[in-house]
Motif scaffolding. Structure first.
Motif, PDB file in Angstrom:
ATOM      1  N   TYR A  61     -76.410 -20.737   6.329  1.00 44.51           N
ATOM      2  CA  TYR A  61     -77.759 -20.980   6.849  1.00 44.51           C
ATOM      3  C   TYR A  61     -78.085 -19.977   7.966  1.00 44.51           C
ATOM      4  O   TYR A  61     -79.201 -19.441   8.036  1.00 44.51           O
ATOM      5  N   ALA A  62     -77.078 -19.730   8.830  1.00 44.83           N
ATOM      6  CA  ALA A  62     -77.292 -18.744   9.901  1.00 44.83           C
ATOM      7  C   ALA A  62     -77.524 -17.351   9.319  1.00 44.83           C
ATOM      8  O   ALA A  62     -78.399 -16.599   9.789  1.00 44.83           O
ATOM      9  N   ASP A  63     -76.769 -16.990   8.264  1.00 47.30           N
ATOM     10  CA  ASP A  63     -76.961 -15.690   7.617  1.00 47.30           C
ATOM     11  C   ASP A  63     -78.339 -15.580   6.982  1.00 47.30           C
ATOM     12  O   ASP A  63     -78.961 -14.502   6.983  1.00 47.30           O
ATOM     13  N   LYS A  64     -78.834 -16.695   6.425  1.00 47.47           N
ATOM     14  CA  LYS A  64     -80.175 -16.671   5.821  1.00 47.47           C
ATOM     15  C   LYS A  64     -81.247 -16.423   6.885  1.00 47.47           C
ATOM     16  O   LYS A  64     -82.191 -15.652   6.682  1.00 47.47           O
ATOM     17  N   LEU A  65     -81.098 -17.127   8.017  1.00 48.46           N
ATOM     18  CA  LEU A  65     -82.069 -16.944   9.093  1.00 48.46           C
ATOM     19  C   LEU A  65     -82.047 -15.512   9.627  1.00 48.46           C
ATOM     20  O   LEU A  65     -83.093 -14.964  10.022  1.00 48.46           O
ATOM     21  N   ASP A  66     -80.856 -14.891   9.632  1.00 46.21           N
ATOM     22  CA  ASP A  66     -80.739 -13.510  10.126  1.00 46.21           C
ATOM     23  C   ASP A  66     -81.108 -12.480   9.066  1.00 46.21           C
ATOM     24  O   ASP A  66     -81.090 -11.266   9.343  1.00 46.21           O
ATOM     25  N   GLY A  67     -81.426 -12.941   7.866  1.00 42.52           N
ATOM     26  CA  GLY A  67     -81.814 -12.032   6.801  1.00 42.52           C
ATOM     27  C   GLY A  67     -80.654 -11.337   6.136  1.00 42.52           C
ATOM     28  O   GLY A  67     -80.846 -10.347   5.408  1.00 42.52           O
ATOM     29  N   LYS A  68     -79.444 -11.812   6.335  1.00 42.88           N
ATOM     30  CA  LYS A  68     -78.265 -11.173   5.746  1.00 42.88           C
ATOM     31  C   LYS A  68     -78.097 -11.510   4.260  1.00 42.88           C
ATOM     32  O   LYS A  68     -77.454 -10.753   3.527  1.00 42.88           O
ATOM     33  N   ILE A  69     -78.614 -12.658   3.853  1.00 45.32           N
ATOM     34  CA  ILE A  69     -78.530 -13.040   2.439  1.00 45.32           C
ATOM     35  C   ILE A  69     -79.922 -13.462   1.979  1.00 45.32           C
ATOM     36  O   ILE A  69     -80.708 -14.019   2.745  1.00 45.32           O
ATOM     37  N   TRP A  78     -79.020 -18.124  -1.232  1.00 47.82           N
ATOM     38  CA  TRP A  78     -78.688 -19.238  -0.320  1.00 47.82           C
ATOM     39  C   TRP A  78     -78.941 -20.589  -0.989  1.00 47.82           C
ATOM     40  O   TRP A  78     -78.110 -21.504  -0.910  1.00 47.82           O
ATOM     41  N   GLU A  79     -80.072 -20.729  -1.693  1.00 42.92           N
ATOM     42  CA  GLU A  79     -80.400 -22.003  -2.352  1.00 42.92           C
ATOM     43  C   GLU A  79     -79.389 -22.324  -3.437  1.00 42.92           C
ATOM     44  O   GLU A  79     -78.975 -23.479  -3.610  1.00 42.92           O
ATOM     45  N   ARG A  80     -78.977 -21.293  -4.206  1.00 43.47           N
ATOM     46  CA  ARG A  80     -78.013 -21.526  -5.288  1.00 43.47           C
ATOM     47  C   ARG A  80     -76.658 -21.967  -4.737  1.00 43.47           C
ATOM     48  O   ARG A  80     -76.045 -22.903  -5.243  1.00 43.47           O
ATOM     49  N   LYS A  81     -76.200 -21.296  -3.678  1.00 41.44           N
ATOM     50  CA  LYS A  81     -74.921 -21.667  -3.084  1.00 41.44           C
ATOM     51  C   LYS A  81     -74.989 -23.036  -2.420  1.00 41.44           C
ATOM     52  O   LYS A  81     -74.025 -23.814  -2.485  1.00 41.44           O
ATOM     53  N   MET A  82     -76.126 -23.347  -1.774  1.00 40.83           N
ATOM     54  CA  MET A  82     -76.276 -24.658  -1.129  1.00 40.83           C
ATOM     55  C   MET A  82     -76.214 -25.782  -2.163  1.00 40.83           C
ATOM     56  O   MET A  82     -75.648 -26.839  -1.911  1.00 40.83           O
ATOM     57  N   THR A  83     -76.791 -25.535  -3.345  1.00 42.37           N
ATOM     58  CA  THR A  83     -76.735 -26.551  -4.410  1.00 42.37           C
ATOM     59  C   THR A  83     -75.288 -26.813  -4.819  1.00 42.37           C
ATOM     60  O   THR A  83     -74.860 -27.965  -4.974  1.00 42.37           O
ATOM     61  N   ASP A  84     -74.506 -25.732  -4.982  1.00 41.91           N
ATOM     62  CA  ASP A  84     -73.096 -25.885  -5.352  1.00 41.91           C
ATOM     63  C   ASP A  84     -72.312 -26.600  -4.251  1.00 41.91           C
ATOM     64  O   ASP A  84     -71.488 -27.482  -4.527  1.00 41.91           O
ATOM     65  N   TRP A  85     -72.568 -26.210  -3.002  1.00 42.60           N
ATOM     66  CA  TRP A  85     -71.825 -26.812  -1.890  1.00 42.60           C
ATOM     67  C   TRP A  85     -72.180 -28.288  -1.704  1.00 42.60           C
ATOM     68  O   TRP A  85     -71.322 -29.104  -1.396  1.00 42.60           O
ATOM     69  N   ARG A  86     -73.460 -28.622  -1.866  1.00 43.56           N
ATOM     70  CA  ARG A  86     -73.859 -30.036  -1.735  1.00 43.56           C
ATOM     71  C   ARG A  86     -73.209 -30.881  -2.815  1.00 43.56           C
ATOM     72  O   ARG A  86     -72.803 -32.018  -2.578  1.00 43.56           O
ATOM     73  N   MET A  87     -73.130 -30.331  -4.029  1.00 40.78           N
ATOM     74  CA  MET A  87     -72.477 -31.067  -5.120  1.00 40.78           C
ATOM     75  C   MET A  87     -70.996 -31.283  -4.810  1.00 40.78           C
ATOM     76  O   MET A  87     -70.448 -32.387  -5.006  1.00 40.78           O
ATOM     77  N   GLU A  88     -70.354 -30.231  -4.303  1.00 40.78           N
ATOM     78  CA  GLU A  88     -68.940 -30.359  -3.945  1.00 40.78           C
ATOM     79  C   GLU A  88     -68.756 -31.342  -2.790  1.00 40.78           C
ATOM     80  O   GLU A  88     -67.808 -32.139  -2.778  1.00 40.78           O
ATOM     81  N   GLU A  89     -69.674 -31.312  -1.831  1.00 39.21           N
ATOM     82  CA  GLU A  89     -69.620 -32.251  -0.705  1.00 39.21           C
ATOM     83  C   GLU A  89     -69.736 -33.691  -1.200  1.00 39.21           C
ATOM     84  O   GLU A  89     -69.006 -34.585  -0.763  1.00 39.21           O
ATOM     85  N   GLN A  90     -70.652 -33.926  -2.151  1.00 39.89           N
ATOM     86  CA  GLN A  90     -70.835 -35.262  -2.707  1.00 39.89           C
ATOM     87  C   GLN A  90     -69.588 -35.731  -3.452  1.00 39.89           C
ATOM     88  O   GLN A  90     -69.182 -36.891  -3.355  1.00 39.89           O
ATOM     89  N   GLN A  91     -68.956 -34.835  -4.193  1.00 37.80           N
ATOM     90  CA  GLN A  91     -67.734 -35.185  -4.921  1.00 37.80           C
ATOM     91  C   GLN A  91     -66.607 -35.561  -3.963  1.00 37.80           C
ATOM     92  O   GLN A  91     -65.851 -36.507  -4.206  1.00 37.80           O
ATOM     93  N   ILE A  92     -66.500 -34.830  -2.846  1.00 38.43           N
ATOM     94  CA  ILE A  92     -65.459 -35.148  -1.852  1.00 38.43           C
ATOM     95  C   ILE A  92     -65.726 -36.520  -1.226  1.00 38.43           C
ATOM     96  O   ILE A  92     -64.804 -37.322  -1.042  1.00 38.43           O
ATOM     97  N   LYS A  93     -66.987 -36.804  -0.923  1.00 36.58           N
ATOM     98  CA  LYS A  93     -67.332 -38.107  -0.343  1.00 36.58           C
ATOM     99  C   LYS A  93     -66.997 -39.239  -1.310  1.00 36.58           C
ATOM    100  O   LYS A  93     -66.494 -40.294  -0.901  1.00 36.58           O
ATOM    101  N   MET A  94     -67.292 -39.026  -2.602  1.00 35.87           N
ATOM    102  CA  MET A  94     -66.974 -40.048  -3.607  1.00 35.87           C
ATOM    103  C   MET A  94     -65.468 -40.267  -3.692  1.00 35.87           C
ATOM    104  O   MET A  94     -65.000 -41.407  -3.832  1.00 35.87           O
ATOM    105  N   ALA A  95     -64.705 -39.181  -3.608  1.00 38.14           N
ATOM    106  CA  ALA A  95     -63.248 -39.316  -3.643  1.00 38.14           C
ATOM    107  C   ALA A  95     -62.737 -40.083  -2.431  1.00 38.14           C
ATOM    108  O   ALA A  95     -61.839 -40.923  -2.541  1.00 38.14           O
ATOM    109  N   MET A  96     -63.350 -39.866  -1.260  1.00 36.36           N
ATOM    110  CA  MET A  96     -62.947 -40.589  -0.044  1.00 36.36           C
ATOM    111  C   MET A  96     -63.323 -42.061  -0.138  1.00 36.36           C
ATOM    112  O   MET A  96     -62.577 -42.933   0.311  1.00 36.36           O
TER     113      MET A  96
END
Length: 422
Positions: A309-317, A322-340
């Motif tokens: 997110y910081a890189d997006k704000l700085d224009g580095k990506i 950023w949206e595509r990677k955030m979608t993947d990361w949110r899905m992985e985050e949800q899977q980890i929460k379900m496992a917990m």
């Protein structure tokens, strides 16, 4: 929306994706037309109002008719699908009390809590000692469940519990699992339609509803003779029966005999409890290790999200990356929460303590039984037995879990020296 547009005359424009997102019948179309507003149909590139050209109104009318046709066709297909499902034995509607809908598999399964209440309703009413009113009070006292007399009556008459259901005016055999005995259901129907409705007895018949005649499968009921003695007999709903009458003292002694078989050697109890404690210790250790691993993964994912997110704000990506990677990361985050969450549900209570209490009860139940009155004896038996088959000379109980396994091992003396076998 309609109320808002009526009250706010300054708002005269309505944005809609397309026609069938606003209405699918002529009545709703007239309602919107009477509001005197402009309807902007974004995807269709149309603006419809009272001042629109006839060509625009014609195209809009065609879209409305098509939307209505889609809705009606959808309804027809849905009804057709429901009838097809019913013909294959699947109930297309909301499961009745005692069952629940499995939305993932589109099936109906037994509700582990409510099914016990339904079974208890049938068992109590089949004894002939309850009216719908007394049944309502008894279930509320025992299970804490409030059911109206009307609902109880519908439950007791519902053939769904013996494998049949009504749909579209026809009766279909269902493929759903059953938990109500057919003979008990038939007996309840006989009582519901009979001229002599069950009346609450002035004296409690302790063992009524617990025993079944081994000759014809009917339940045993009790009668009070000379306002003093209680005799048990087959209800005889299937005709004359060979089962003799039993005095309450006699049947009480017979019902107590199977309890002698629930004896477990103390050294076996200690071995099993010790093994369960060791299993729990190992399982708890594994859960702690796995939870720590998941927490590290979760922290790592969230750190990546913050950095990106910081890189997006700085224009580095770029934005799309950023949206595509955030979608993947949110899905992985949800899977980890379900496992917990799954680890939390795996942290059950003290199984070793539960097992120890069960074995203590099994070893002491007979000595407790002989010291109790008939009412307390019946409560003890209902905790251990789901049913008892009675003939002229013997009583054959059906043990509830886990006492059925204890009985099988105890009667064959198959207590193994290996902990895993026990």
């Amino acid at each position: 929306m309609v109320t808002y547009l009526k009250r706010n005359r300054s708002c005269r424009i309505l944005l809609v994706e397309k026609t069938d997102r606003l209405y699918r019948n002529l009545r709703d179309a007239v309602t919107v037309e009477e509001l005197d507003i402009e309807v902007h149909l974004v995807k269709e590139g149309q603006i419809v109002s009272k001042d629109s050209k006839s060509q625009a109104k014609l195209i809009h009318g065609i879209h409305l008719v098509m939307a209505r046709n889609y809705s009606e066709n959808l309804r027809e297909e849905a009804k057709k699908g429901m009838l097809e499902k019913a013909s294959q034995g699947g109930f297309p509607g909301l499961a009745p009390f005692g069952y629940r809908n499995n939305k993932a598999e589109r099936t109906i399964e037994i509700d582990p809590v409510d099914s016990l209440i339904v079974s208890r309703l049938f068992a109590l009413y089949a004894t002939g000692s309850h009216t719908l009113s007394t049944l309502k009070k008894t279930i509320h006292a025992e299970a804490g469940k409030k059911l109206s007399r009307g609902n109880i009556h519908l439950i007791l008459k519902n053939r769904f519990y013996i494998g049949f259901f009504e749909w579209g005016g026809q009766t279909y055999p269902g493929i759903h699992p059953l938990f109500v005995n057919r003979s008990v259901f038939d007996q309840v129907q006989s009582l519901l339609t009979g001229h002599n409705r069950p009346k609450p007895s002035k004296r409690e018949i302790a063992f009524r509803g617990l025993m079944q005649c081994s000759y014809d499968g009917c339940l045993l009921t009790g009668d009070v003779q000379k306002e003093k003695y209680v005799y048990y007999r087959c209800t005889g709903h299937r005709g004359k029966c060979e089962l003799p009458r039993f005095r309450e003292d006699d049947i009480s002694n017979r019902l107590g005999e199977p309890l002698k078989a629930l004896q477990v050697p103390q050294e076996v109890v200690l071995q099993i409890v010790s093994a369960l404690r060791e299993d729990q210790r190992r399982a708890a250790s594994k859960i702690i290790t796995e939870r720590s691993r998941l927490e590290l993964r979760l922290t790592g994912i969230r750190n990546r999200m913050d950095s990106a997110y910081a890189d997006k704000l700085d224009g580095k990506i770029p934005e799309d990356f950023w949206e595509r990677k955030m979608t993947d990361w949110r899905m992985e985050e949800q899977q980890i929460k379900m496992a917990m969450d799954g680890l939390s549900s795996a942290e059950t209570g003290d199984r070793a303590l539960d097992a120890q209490r069960i074995f203590e009860l099994a070893n002491k139940v007979y000595s407790l039984y002989v010291s109790q009155d008939s009412t307390e004896k019946a409560k003890s038996l209902k905790m251990l037995f789901s049913n008892c088959s009675v003939d002229a000379v013997s009583v054959t109980p059906t043990y509830r879990k886990p006492f059925d396994m204890i009985f099988k091992r105890a009667v064959l003396e198959e207590w193994s020296g290996r902990l895993d076998s026990n």
